[in-house]
Design a protein around this motif. Structure first.
Motif, short mmCIF file in Angstrom:
data_model
loop_
_atom_site.label_atom_id
_atom_site.label_comp_id
_atom_site.label_asym_id
_atom_site.label_seq_id
_atom_site.Cartn_x
_atom_site.Cartn_y
_atom_site.Cartn_z
N GLU A 62 41.21 44.38 41.69
CA GLU A 62 40.26 44.84 42.70
C GLU A 62 39.46 46.05 42.21
OE1 GLU A 62 40.25 45.81 47.45
OE2 GLU A 62 41.92 46.59 46.30
N ARG A 63 40.14 46.95 41.51
CA ARG A 63 39.48 48.19 41.08
C ARG A 63 38.80 48.08 39.72
NH1 ARG A 63 40.43 52.90 43.89
NH2 ARG A 63 41.63 52.58 45.79
N GLU A 80 45.33 42.02 51.38
CA GLU A 80 43.94 41.55 51.49
C GLU A 80 42.99 42.29 50.54
OE1 GLU A 80 43.45 42.03 55.81
OE2 GLU A 80 43.64 39.84 55.96
N PRO A 81 43.28 42.27 49.22
CA PRO A 81 42.39 42.94 48.28
C PRO A 81 41.04 42.23 48.22
CG PRO A 81 43.97 41.58 47.10
CD PRO A 81 44.38 41.56 48.54
N ASP A 82 40.00 42.99 47.88
CA ASP A 82 38.64 42.45 47.84
C ASP A 82 38.39 41.81 46.47
OD1 ASP A 82 36.07 41.90 48.61
OD2 ASP A 82 35.28 43.86 48.06
N VAL A 83 38.95 40.61 46.31
CA VAL A 83 38.86 39.89 45.02
C VAL A 83 38.51 38.43 45.32
CG1 VAL A 83 40.55 41.36 43.84
CG2 VAL A 83 41.35 39.29 45.03
N TYR A 84 38.13 37.70 44.28
CA TYR A 84 37.95 36.25 44.43
C TYR A 84 39.26 35.56 44.07
CZ TYR A 84 32.85 36.88 44.55
OH TYR A 84 31.57 37.26 44.89
N GLU A 85 39.65 34.59 44.88
CA GLU A 85 40.82 33.76 44.55
C GLU A 85 40.26 32.48 43.92
OE1 GLU A 85 44.15 31.30 46.96
OE2 GLU A 85 43.80 33.32 47.71
N ASN A 185 38.11 39.99 39.63
CA ASN A 185 37.30 41.09 40.14
C ASN A 185 35.91 40.51 40.46
OD1 ASN A 185 35.05 43.21 39.22
ND2 ASN A 185 36.79 44.33 40.07
N LYS A 186 35.31 40.94 41.56
CA LYS A 186 34.04 40.32 41.99
C LYS A 186 32.89 40.59 41.01
CE LYS A 186 34.94 39.58 46.84
NZ LYS A 186 34.56 39.86 48.23
#
Length: 209
Positions: A62-63, A80-85, A185-186
């Protein structure tokens, strides 16, 4: 050459995951050597693996300290990390379940005491049932909570159910099936899309996706 950083979970699951990367053509031979190193590079392929605690993989991704990584669905649901699965790897399979002492009867007129380290998952599950609960956050030996009267039920990962049985508990409800997921990571997915997609395809060929 810019490196692609890959966070792997330490332990048995990580070894299985690394074998999948190896079969997909993304190997790093030094990872197989007997040593205590945590970071391994294959400059030719432009990839760098590193071992981290399973629950920390999603934070690294995420970071942006890792471009991609492999994390359990339990971690993704809880934090709920802000990443793509990107892919279900179909390994590390188990389930998140509610367990209680044998012959447990849920008295809906009282607040249900739930011991767990997965507070968010438990909260969402019972909110959907409109059930009033009191979450007791524990980090280990959760199985003894109902035995000692600290909680009515527990919410935890169940693999075989053997630990529960040995402590006179039984699973009473499955919340969600759990398995290892490839995450990205996005920003990395946008800027390093070509190699990430190659890896995703190479791994998906091994899970029949």
């Amino acid at each position: 050459m810019e490196m692609l950083d890959i966070a792997l979970p330490k332990g048995r699951l990580g070894e299985k995951v690394y074998s999948m990367f190896e079969k997909a053509g993304f190997e790093c031979p030094s990872i197989r050597e007997e040593n205590r190193k945590l970071i391994f590079e294959n400059e030719e392929l432009g990839i760098r693996f590193f071992w981290v605690k399973p629950s920390d993989v999603a934070i690294y991704v995420e970071r942006g300290a890792a471009d991609i990584g492999v994390a359990g669905k339990d971690i993704l649901l809880e934090y709920e990390p802000d990443v793509y699965e990107l892919l279900d790897l179909n390994i590390g399979k188990c389930r998140m379940a509610v367990a209680a002492k044998k012959n447990f009867h849920d008295n809906v007129n009282t607040t249900l005491r739930v011991a767990t380290k997965f507070g968010n998952i438990a909260e969402r599950f019972y909110r959907e049932k409109c059930r009033d609960i009191d979450i007791i956050h524990l980090n280990g030996s959760i199985e003894i909570a109902p035995i000692l009267g600290l909680s009515d039920v527990i919410v935890d990962i169940v693999e075989t159910g053997k630990t529960l049985l040995e402590n006179d508990l039984e699973p009473i409800e499955t919340i969600v099936p759990i398995s290892a997921r490839l995450i990205s990571n996005k920003a990395s997915y946008q800027f390093k899309n070509e190699i990430i997609e190659k890896i995703r395809l190479g791994l998906s060929g091994q899970v029949g996706v």
